[in-house]
Scaffold this active site. Structure first.
Site, PDB file in Angstrom:
ATOM      1  N   ASP A   1       0.881  -1.164   0.000  1.00 37.27           N
ATOM      2  CA  ASP A   1       0.000   0.000   0.000  1.00 37.27           C
ATOM      3  C   ASP A   1       0.923   1.219   0.000  1.00 37.27           C
ATOM      4  O   ASP A   1       2.106   1.132   0.353  1.00 37.27           O
ATOM      5  CB  ASP A   1      -0.948   0.005   1.213  1.00 37.27           C
ATOM      6  CG  ASP A   1      -2.128   0.957   0.970  1.00 37.27           C
ATOM      7  OD1 ASP A   1      -2.059   1.781   0.030  1.00 37.27           O
ATOM      8  OD2 ASP A   1      -3.125   0.881   1.722  1.00 37.27           O
TER       9      ASP A   1
HETATM   10  C1  BGC Z   1      -4.944   3.383   0.001  1.00 42.27           C
HETATM   11  C2  BGC Z   1      -5.039   2.384  -1.140  1.00 42.27           C
HETATM   12  C3  BGC Z   1      -4.832   3.076  -2.456  1.00 42.27           C
HETATM   13  C4  BGC Z   1      -3.484   3.781  -2.428  1.00 42.27           C
HETATM   14  C5  BGC Z   1      -3.161   4.527  -3.712  1.00 42.27           C
HETATM   15  C6  BGC Z   1      -3.663   4.217  -0.077  1.00 42.27           C
HETATM   16  O1  BGC Z   1      -3.682   5.244   0.841  1.00 42.27           O
HETATM   17  O2  BGC Z   1      -4.992   2.725   1.227  1.00 42.27           O
HETATM   18  O3  BGC Z   1      -6.292   1.746  -1.115  1.00 42.27           O
HETATM   19  O4  BGC Z   1      -4.912   2.170  -3.510  1.00 42.27           O
HETATM   20  O5  BGC Z   1      -3.468   4.737  -1.376  1.00 42.27           O
HETATM   21  O6  BGC Z   1      -3.980   5.630  -3.845  1.00 42.27           O
END
Ligand code: BGC
Length: 754
Positions: free
Chosen positions: A230
């Site tokens: 993530d």
């Molecule tokens: C979120 C993810 C997301 C990623 C990219 C993170 O903060 O938890 O779900 O895909 O950011 O935007």
């Protein structure tokens, strides 16, 4: 192009390490020397959030104009694999058009509490439902040769301290509740990529948790895709590479790649670990490169229509007293609520889509002269605006029926933080009650991503859970309100009465960085139903404009082994006057068990469309997993021999038909008796019982049986004797019973013999 293996062999260590993190916020790095292109990944999953220049992971900066489909809270309510598959296909086409190789979703964490800020993005409180729906979404997108990224692996069930919190979960609960949806996404869905979560899982960050990313995901589940972090989830990158975290996102300016390279040079990390990560990534990316179709058209208007069509199948009719719905064109309707004009149709954060167009319910009803609109309340705050309220009450008085569109404003739920209560804004609650006081025909239409308390439920006749239905929410709402579409969705989560009733009310969010999942396997309806806790609406609940009857439940066998499958058939008839779709739900109930088991668990569902009077047979196939629990002694799924009820239910609370089946286990659990084992446990095991029969006979004599038993019987009941003997450890037979020390070891050995 060379094969991924050949490419890895041709790369320098530095080149390989460079591929372990992103080029920037949304791209992987290229290796020009070898002709390896970079690929782009973008959020999703209910629309495309492709950021061309200003990048962020919170949805702060604009992305390209796109189409916002209903969010997962809504699409899962369809209980229709076809709906999510179609959504996935549309996403796949859009990604092809925009040259995005991987759409970052679906997000399938379990809705442990209604308070989780990201519940709107998650699918369900039930792992089977989440796994099935995720699989269909994945298959839809990947049928277009675009990857998905199943997130957030794993146990990311709160936003509070999301980047540091440790989800402390016992083995059985992890396996039965928090992992099965991911397991389905890996095994059945074959998702191209997984995204690890921010949090720790039982003491180790998911991003460097070798048990999670390697032993479980790869070795046990046979997963062949790659895992990305993530955004910003990496703590110890070297550990992460060894654990199986292939790609760090976003870029870390190459800093952590250097650490990895140094670790290899210092002999602290095996270069093979690096090779594996790179090979896994290239293998997946090649599937995209070989099948890229940038010429794929993207007709946004057509997708806008599709968004309404899908959303209409996601609206849950929860109350319809006196058949107040559907509305008739000629009825005078007061449409009330700022949401009717400015809908909340998606959640905030990384899944936020820059919709090219939005159709509100007010827009959709603009051509109906019998509908008048009043704002009623403001979304901006909770204070009652008396002028707006008076206007709305006046409009309601003059109308035949009133539709109040209410729900949660963005500030009430979002990625990044959890809710602290389950209430709707006070001004909206007050307005609904005021309106119900002047007009008995009130219908509430809710826009929210997670359950709310409904203090006004007793004074409204109609209720539709509209969830966050995407940018064409207005047309979807109109279709259901006016009966052009017969509502057919079901709640993928329980609607509790009060926050205090929820399973983890006492411990949700955790203490400091530690979130202990004290409620164990009792999540969602597993809790409410087993505890007989009244709820507003149970899991799986939803009404239709027609009625259905069930008959003729038949099982393929009365008795099966846990290695067999069991066929289950049931007939469903549309007994009403209009065509409709019914969600047939199959739950399994274990009649008797040595371990704690929820009263029933969903093990099958299907949606069937029926014309008035039409009957269809719905068929399910159950297997070992349908009956098993996770046994922590053998660390595997296990079925206890015994009788199970196959329950065809209207929802998790209402059983319509039920039939028993005996399931025989083919697995004998290992015996591990010790001198501390108690008699009760031995008595439960017929073979072990044989081994100590002579001893037991003597014991019975000593306690209760003998000549002086008449005198003793006044003070010692049978129950008491049974309990006294039952709870005795074997070793205590030396003190109370007939056994000598020399016999003890022999008896224990005999008990453990196969
Ligand atoms: C979120 C993810 C997301 C990623 C990219 C993170 O903060 O938890 O779900 O895909 O950011 O935007």
């Amino acid at each position: 192009m060379r094969t991924p293996k050949e490419l890895v062999a041709a790369m320098t260590l530095e080149e390989k390490c460079s591929l372990l993190s992103g080029l920037d916020f949304w791209h992987t790095k290229p290796v020009e020397r070898l002709g390896i292109p970079s690929v782009m990944v973008s959020d999703g999953p209910h629309g495309l959030r492709k950021q061309d220049d200003k990048a962020d992971h919170l949805g702060v900066n604009d992305s390209i104009k796109a189409v916002c489909f209903p969010a997962a809270c809504a699409t899962t309510a369809s209980f229709d694999r076809g709906v999510v598959r179609r959504l996935g296909e549309a996403m796949g086409d859009q990604c092809q058009h925009e040259q995005v190789a991987v759409n970052l979703g679906p997000a399938i964490n379990i809705k442990r509490s209604p308070l989780c800020g990201r519940n709107f993005e998650y699918m369900s409180e039930d792992p089977y439902l989440a796994g099935e729906m995720a699989t269909s979404l994945i298959q839809g997108t990947q049928s277009k040769n675009i990857g998905t990224s199943v997130k957030h692996f794993a146990a990311n069930d709160q936003e509070h301290r999301r980047m540091s919190s440790d989800s402390v979960i016992d083995e059985r609960t992890l396996r039965e509740i928090y992992l099965p949806a991911f397991e389905a996404a890996a095994k059945k869905g074959k998702a191209w990529t997984f995204m690890c979560s921010y949090n720790k899982v039982n003491g180790e960050y998911a991003s460097q948790n070798r048990w999670l990313l390697n032993d479980l995901l790869r070795d046990e589940w046979g997963y062949e895709g790659y895992v990305m972090s993530d955004w910003g989830a990496v703590s110890d990158r070297v550990k992460g590479v060894h654990a199986g975290l292939d790609l760090e996102m976003p870029a870390s300016g190459g800093q952590r790649d250097k650490l990895v390279m140094q670790a290899v040079l210092d002999g602290k990390l095996d270069e093979k670990d690096v090779d594996l990560c790179v090979e896994r990534m290239l293998t997946i990316h090649q599937k995209y490169w070989d099948n890229a179709k940038p010429e794929t058209p993207w007709d946004m208007e057509a997708d806008h229509e599709l968004a309404a069509k899908l959303a209409a199948d996601c609206l849950v009719l929860l109350k319809n007293e006196d058949g107040i719905l559907p509305l008739k064109k000629e009825e005078k309707v007061a449409l009330i609520g700022e949401f009717a004009a400015k809908p909340r149709f998606q959640g905030g954060g990384s899944s936020h889509i820059n919709s090219f167009k939005v159709t509100s319910l007010k827009d959709a009803l603009a051509d109906n002269a019998n509908v008048c609109y009043a704002q009623g309340y403001t979304i901006a705050g909770e204070a009652v605006d008396e002028v707006l309220e008076a206007e709305a009450v006046a409009a309601a008085k003059a109308a035949d029926k009133v539709v109040v569109v209410a729900g949660l404003p963005d500030s009430f739920e979002s990625e990044g933080y959890d809710r602290t209560h389950m209430r709707m804004p006070a001004n909206q609650n007050a307005l609904i009650e005021k309106i119900a006081a002047v007009n008995p025909n009130v219908i509430v239409l809710l826009y929210n991503g997670s359950p709310v308390e409904m203090p006004w439920i007793g004074c409204v006749k109609g209720l539709i859970e509209g969830y966050l239905a995407g940018q064409n929410v207005g047309n979807a709402n109109k279709a259901v309100l006016y009966g052009e579409v017969n509502p057919s969705a079901r709640l993928p989560e329980t609607m509790p009465i009060r926050l205090e009733d929820t399973p983890c009310y006492l411990t949700y969010g955790g203490e400091g960085n530690t979130a202990i999942y004290t409620e164990g396997i009792y999540v969602g309806y597993r809790w409410y139903e087993t505890k007989k806790q009244p709820v507003l609406f149970p899991f799986g609940y939803g009404l239709s404009y027609t009625t259905f009857s069930y008959s003729n439940l038949r099982l393929g066998a009365e008795c099966v082994k846990d290695t067999d499958t069991l066929a289950v058939c049931v007939d469903v008839t549309n007994t009403g006057k209009v065509a409709g779709k019914e969600v047939v739900q199959l739950y399994v109930h274990d009649r008797e068990s040595k371990v704690f088991r929820p009263i029933r668990e969903l093990k099958g569902f299907d949606k069937v469309e029926l014309q008035p009077g039409e009957t269809k047979t719905v068929q399910f196939t159950l297997d070992k997993r349908s009956f098993a629990y996770w046994n922590t002694q053998i660390h595997d799924w296990h079925v206890e021999t015994g009788v199970f009820d196959i329950e065809i239910c209207r929802n998790a609370h209402e059983v319509i038909l039920s039939a028993p089946v005996t399931v025989e286990s083919t697995v004998e659990l290992p015996r591990c008796y010790t001198p501390d084992s108690i008699i009760l446990d031995i008595m439960d095991d017929p073979k072990a019982m044989q081994a100590i029969k002579p001893l037991m006979d003597q014991l019975a004599q000593t306690f209760g049986g003998g000549e002086n038993s008449e005198a003793a019987s006044e003070a010692v009941s049978d129950e008491m004797t049974k309990a006294m003997i039952g709870y005795m450890p074997l070793r205590s037979l030396m003190s109370f019973g007939p056994m000598g020390l020399d016999q003890l070891d022999g008896i224990v050995a005999a008990l453990n013999a196969k």
